[in-house]
Design a protein around this motif. Structure first.
Motif, PDB file in Angstrom:
ATOM      1  N   ALA A 160       0.828  -1.211   0.000  1.00 17.60           N
ATOM      2  CA  ALA A 160       0.000   0.000   0.000  1.00 17.60           C
ATOM      3  C   ALA A 160       0.862   1.260   0.000  1.00 17.60           C
ATOM      4  CB  ALA A 160      -0.938  -0.004   1.205  1.00 17.60           C
ATOM      5  N   ALA A 161       1.993   1.229   0.678  1.00 15.82           N
ATOM      6  CA  ALA A 161       2.876   2.401   0.714  1.00 15.82           C
ATOM      7  C   ALA A 161       3.432   2.701  -0.675  1.00 15.82           C
ATOM      8  CB  ALA A 161       4.012   2.171   1.701  1.00 15.82           C
ATOM      9  N   LYS A 162       3.803   1.651  -1.406  1.00 16.84           N
ATOM     10  CA  LYS A 162       4.340   1.846  -2.754  1.00 16.84           C
ATOM     11  C   LYS A 162       3.264   2.405  -3.683  1.00 16.84           C
ATOM     12  CE  LYS A 162       6.956  -0.527  -6.344  1.00 16.84           C
ATOM     13  NZ  LYS A 162       7.610  -1.780  -6.740  1.00 16.84           N
ATOM     14  N   VAL A 163       2.040   1.876  -3.574  1.00 15.67           N
ATOM     15  CA  VAL A 163       0.925   2.376  -4.390  1.00 15.67           C
ATOM     16  C   VAL A 163       0.664   3.842  -4.055  1.00 15.67           C
ATOM     17  CG1 VAL A 163      -1.551   2.160  -4.834  1.00 15.67           C
ATOM     18  CG2 VAL A 163      -0.129   0.118  -4.696  1.00 15.67           C
ATOM     19  N   GLY A 164       0.707   4.186  -2.785  1.00 14.79           N
ATOM     20  CA  GLY A 164       0.506   5.575  -2.375  1.00 14.79           C
ATOM     21  C   GLY A 164       1.581   6.496  -2.940  1.00 14.79           C
ATOM     22  N   ALA A 165       2.831   6.027  -2.931  1.00 11.03           N
ATOM     23  CA  ALA A 165       3.928   6.828  -3.482  1.00 11.03           C
ATOM     24  C   ALA A 165       3.757   7.036  -4.981  1.00 11.03           C
ATOM     25  CB  ALA A 165       5.267   6.147  -3.186  1.00 11.03           C
ATOM     26  N   ILE A 166       3.306   6.001  -5.680  1.00 11.59           N
ATOM     27  CA  ILE A 166       3.077   6.125  -7.122  1.00 11.59           C
ATOM     28  C   ILE A 166       1.928   7.093  -7.387  1.00 11.59           C
ATOM     29  CG2 ILE A 166       2.324   4.887  -9.195  1.00 11.59           C
ATOM     30  CD1 ILE A 166       3.910   2.454  -8.099  1.00 11.59           C
ATOM     31  N   LYS A 167       0.855   7.004  -6.610  1.00 15.83           N
ATOM     32  CA  LYS A 167      -0.265   7.943  -6.767  1.00 15.83           C
ATOM     33  C   LYS A 167       0.195   9.373  -6.575  1.00 15.83           C
ATOM     34  CE  LYS A 167      -4.274   5.193  -5.403  1.00 15.83           C
ATOM     35  NZ  LYS A 167      -5.345   5.059  -4.395  1.00 15.83           N
ATOM     36  N   ASP A 168       1.008   9.594  -5.542  1.00 14.07           N
ATOM     37  CA  ASP A 168       1.523  10.936  -5.286  1.00 14.07           C
ATOM     38  C   ASP A 168       2.378  11.425  -6.448  1.00 14.07           C
ATOM     39  OD1 ASP A 168       0.237  10.984  -2.833  1.00 14.07           O
ATOM     40  OD2 ASP A 168       2.036  10.427  -1.688  1.00 14.07           O
ATOM     41  N   ALA A 169       3.236  10.553  -6.968  1.00 12.48           N
ATOM     42  CA  ALA A 169       4.101  10.934  -8.091  1.00 12.48           C
ATOM     43  C   ALA A 169       3.274  11.286  -9.325  1.00 12.48           C
ATOM     44  CB  ALA A 169       5.075   9.804  -8.409  1.00 12.48           C
ATOM     45  N   ILE A 170       2.222  10.526  -9.583  1.00 13.48           N
ATOM     46  CA  ILE A 170       1.348  10.832 -10.727  1.00 13.48           C
ATOM     47  C   ILE A 170       0.660  12.176 -10.511  1.00 13.48           C
ATOM     48  CG2 ILE A 170      -0.771  10.151 -11.936  1.00 13.48           C
ATOM     49  CD1 ILE A 170       0.106   7.213 -11.421  1.00 13.48           C
ATOM     50  N   ARG A 171       0.119  12.366  -9.317  1.00 10.57           N
ATOM     51  CA  ARG A 171      -0.592  13.601  -8.995  1.00 10.57           C
ATOM     52  C   ARG A 171       0.320  14.818  -9.135  1.00 10.57           C
ATOM     53  NH1 ARG A 171      -1.716  12.480  -4.014  1.00 10.57           N
ATOM     54  NH2 ARG A 171      -3.463  11.132  -4.522  1.00 10.57           N
ATOM     55  N   GLU A 172       1.582  14.669  -8.732  1.00  9.97           N
ATOM     56  CA  GLU A 172       2.530  15.783  -8.760  1.00  9.97           C
ATOM     57  C   GLU A 172       3.269  15.908 -10.088  1.00  9.97           C
ATOM     58  OE1 GLU A 172       4.957  14.912  -5.381  1.00  9.97           O
ATOM     59  OE2 GLU A 172       3.296  15.179  -3.974  1.00  9.97           O
ATOM     60  N   GLY A 173       2.997  15.002 -11.026  1.00  7.17           N
ATOM     61  CA  GLY A 173       3.635  15.083 -12.334  1.00  7.17           C
ATOM     62  C   GLY A 173       5.060  14.570 -12.365  1.00  7.17           C
ATOM     63  N   ARG A 174       5.460  13.804 -11.363  1.00  3.20           N
ATOM     64  CA  ARG A 174       6.825  13.274 -11.298  1.00  3.20           C
ATOM     65  C   ARG A 174       6.944  11.856 -11.846  1.00  3.20           C
ATOM     66  NH1 ARG A 174       8.131  11.953  -6.434  1.00  3.20           N
ATOM     67  NH2 ARG A 174       6.121  12.250  -5.451  1.00  3.20           N
ATOM     68  N   PHE A 175       5.827  11.223 -12.174  1.00  2.45           N
ATOM     69  CA  PHE A 175       5.840   9.838 -12.627  1.00  2.45           C
ATOM     70  C   PHE A 175       6.139   9.781 -14.122  1.00  2.45           C
ATOM     71  CE2 PHE A 175       3.925   5.853 -14.068  1.00  2.45           C
ATOM     72  CZ  PHE A 175       4.472   4.966 -13.160  1.00  2.45           C
ATOM     73  N   ALA A 176       7.188   9.063 -14.474  1.00  2.68           N
ATOM     74  CA  ALA A 176       7.565   8.933 -15.887  1.00  2.68           C
ATOM     75  C   ALA A 176       7.418   7.478 -16.307  1.00  2.68           C
ATOM     76  CB  ALA A 176       9.002   9.396 -16.090  1.00  2.68           C
ATOM     77  N   VAL A 177       6.859   7.261 -17.476  1.00  2.00           N
ATOM     78  CA  VAL A 177       6.685   5.915 -18.007  1.00  2.00           C
ATOM     79  C   VAL A 177       7.815   5.645 -18.989  1.00  2.00           C
ATOM     80  CG1 VAL A 177       5.172   4.399 -19.328  1.00  2.00           C
ATOM     81  CG2 VAL A 177       4.192   6.028 -17.722  1.00  2.00           C
ATOM     82  N   ASN A 178       8.518   4.543 -18.785  1.00  2.00           N
ATOM     83  CA  ASN A 178       9.580   4.140 -19.698  1.00  2.00           C
ATOM     84  C   ASN A 178       8.949   3.200 -20.723  1.00  2.00           C
ATOM     85  OD1 ASN A 178      11.756   2.967 -21.018  1.00  2.00           O
ATOM     86  ND2 ASN A 178      13.050   2.984 -19.170  1.00  2.00           N
ATOM     87  N   ALA A 179       8.707   3.709 -21.924  1.00  2.00           N
ATOM     88  CA  ALA A 179       8.005   2.952 -22.965  1.00  2.00           C
ATOM     89  C   ALA A 179       8.744   1.673 -23.343  1.00  2.00           C
ATOM     90  CB  ALA A 179       7.794   3.823 -24.190  1.00  2.00           C
ATOM     91  N   GLU A 180      10.063   1.701 -23.329  1.00  2.00           N
ATOM     92  CA  GLU A 180      10.831   0.496 -23.675  1.00  2.00           C
ATOM     93  C   GLU A 180      10.602  -0.622 -22.662  1.00  2.00           C
ATOM     94  OE1 GLU A 180      14.963   0.889 -24.770  1.00  2.00           O
ATOM     95  OE2 GLU A 180      14.586   2.898 -25.550  1.00  2.00           O
ATOM     96  N   VAL A 181      10.597  -0.278 -21.389  1.00  2.00           N
ATOM     97  CA  VAL A 181      10.374  -1.281 -20.343  1.00  2.00           C
ATOM     98  C   VAL A 181       8.961  -1.852 -20.461  1.00  2.00           C
ATOM     99  CG1 VAL A 181      10.187  -1.638 -17.839  1.00  2.00           C
ATOM    100  CG2 VAL A 181      12.070  -0.291 -18.765  1.00  2.00           C
TER     101      VAL A 181
END
Length: 96
Positions: free
Chosen positions: A57-78
């Motif tokens: 749950a902590a990891k999911v929360g961190a990812i949600k925060d990163a998406i909300r703040e615009g810090r989440f980047a998707v690596n298309a190759e991966v």
């Protein structure tokens, strides 16, 4: 089947309108409920994966925060590599 002490019940097969959804206190209604085989399988899979997934749950929360703040980047190759690997795994399972 009554779940609470209320005398009101929802009518599944009755008329619609302002008084629809309420049965007279002396009137009894019943409904048969059937769960499809697909729903049963989905429930089984949900239980199986929720027990074994190691959900964090902590990891999911961190990812949600990163998406909300615009810090989440998707690596298309991966993503593409994992999608191809998953497809190859499914093909291998199907041909076995």
């Amino acid at each position: 089947m009554k779940i609470n002490s209320s005398t009101d019940s929802i009518r599944l097969d009755g008329p619609s309108g302002p008084k629809a959804g309420k049965a007279a206190p002396s009137e009894k209604s019943s409904a048969d409920v059937a769960i499809s085989s697909v729903a049963t399988k989905l429930n089984t899979l949900e239980t199986q994966f929720s027990d074994e997934s190691g959900f964090d749950a902590a990891k999911v929360g961190a990812i949600k925060d990163a998406i909300r703040e615009g810090r989440f980047a998707v690596n298309a190759e991966v993503v593409a590599d994992k999608l191809i690997a998953s497809a190859q795994e499914l093909i291998a399972k199907k041909s076995s």
